[in-house]
Design an enzyme around this catalytic site. Sequence first.
Site, PDB file in Angstrom:
ATOM      1  N   GLN A  76       7.597  -2.180  24.891  1.00  0.00           N
ATOM      2  CA  GLN A  76       7.768  -3.414  24.131  1.00  0.00           C
ATOM      3  C   GLN A  76       7.890  -4.597  25.082  1.00  0.00           C
ATOM      4  O   GLN A  76       8.978  -4.933  25.542  1.00  0.00           O
ATOM      5  CB  GLN A  76       8.992  -3.328  23.220  1.00  0.00           C
ATOM      6  CG  GLN A  76       9.064  -4.494  22.283  1.00  0.00           C
ATOM      7  CD  GLN A  76      10.088  -4.317  21.190  1.00  0.00           C
ATOM      8  OE1 GLN A  76      10.686  -3.272  21.029  1.00  0.00           O
ATOM      9  NE2 GLN A  76      10.299  -5.366  20.440  1.00  0.00           N
ATOM     10  N   PHE A  77       6.758  -5.248  25.356  1.00  0.00           N
ATOM     11  CA  PHE A  77       6.755  -6.358  26.303  1.00  0.00           C
ATOM     12  C   PHE A  77       7.582  -7.534  25.787  1.00  0.00           C
ATOM     13  O   PHE A  77       8.070  -8.355  26.573  1.00  0.00           O
ATOM     14  CB  PHE A  77       5.322  -6.804  26.618  1.00  0.00           C
ATOM     15  CG  PHE A  77       4.699  -7.715  25.598  1.00  0.00           C
ATOM     16  CD1 PHE A  77       4.771  -9.095  25.758  1.00  0.00           C
ATOM     17  CD2 PHE A  77       4.047  -7.202  24.490  1.00  0.00           C
ATOM     18  CE1 PHE A  77       4.202  -9.937  24.825  1.00  0.00           C
ATOM     19  CE2 PHE A  77       3.471  -8.034  23.552  1.00  0.00           C
ATOM     20  CZ  PHE A  77       3.556  -9.402  23.723  1.00  0.00           C
ATOM     21  N   THR A  78       7.802  -7.624  24.496  1.00  0.00           N
ATOM     22  CA  THR A  78       8.521  -8.772  23.936  1.00  0.00           C
ATOM     23  C   THR A  78       9.986  -8.825  24.359  1.00  0.00           C
ATOM     24  O   THR A  78      10.645  -9.852  24.159  1.00  0.00           O
ATOM     25  CB  THR A  78       8.440  -8.783  22.396  1.00  0.00           C
ATOM     26  OG1 THR A  78       9.034  -7.594  21.884  1.00  0.00           O
ATOM     27  CG2 THR A  78       6.995  -8.882  21.936  1.00  0.00           C
TER      28      THR A  78
END
Length: 141
Positions: A74-76
């Site tokens: 999850q890059f966010t």
Amino acid sequence: MRAVVSRVTRASVTVEGETVGTIEEPGLLVLLGVSTSDDRGSALRMAGKLHELRILRDEESCASTGAPLLVVSQFTLYGDTRKGRRPSWIAAARPEAAEPLIDAVVGELRDRGAKVQTGRFAAIMAVHSVNDGPFTVLVDV
């Protein structure tokens, strides 16, 4: 690296209606992000921390109980919302740098004997979970 770790009774991740990872017993759901400053050492430290994190019932860990982990990239998690209304992704690692480090965390967990399921890197995923507690922590290395 940064992880949002939830103690769950079960969890799964689907991509386009297909279940790609699932745990059907109590364990940990790990949403895992990689920053621009992370390296293989960060990945190995994160794997050790996740495996030995004592947040299961009775202060147990996946290492001590054999509980499974569902790891979802999850890059966010590195979205910066301090200015304005639109997150900045400048601290998030580019996909070509992040994917090998996510794989390194998963590989190290498996080398330690952990039961690990995963999402699919860079896919649009639907994550379903039943949080136990609820009990959720942030883990940074």
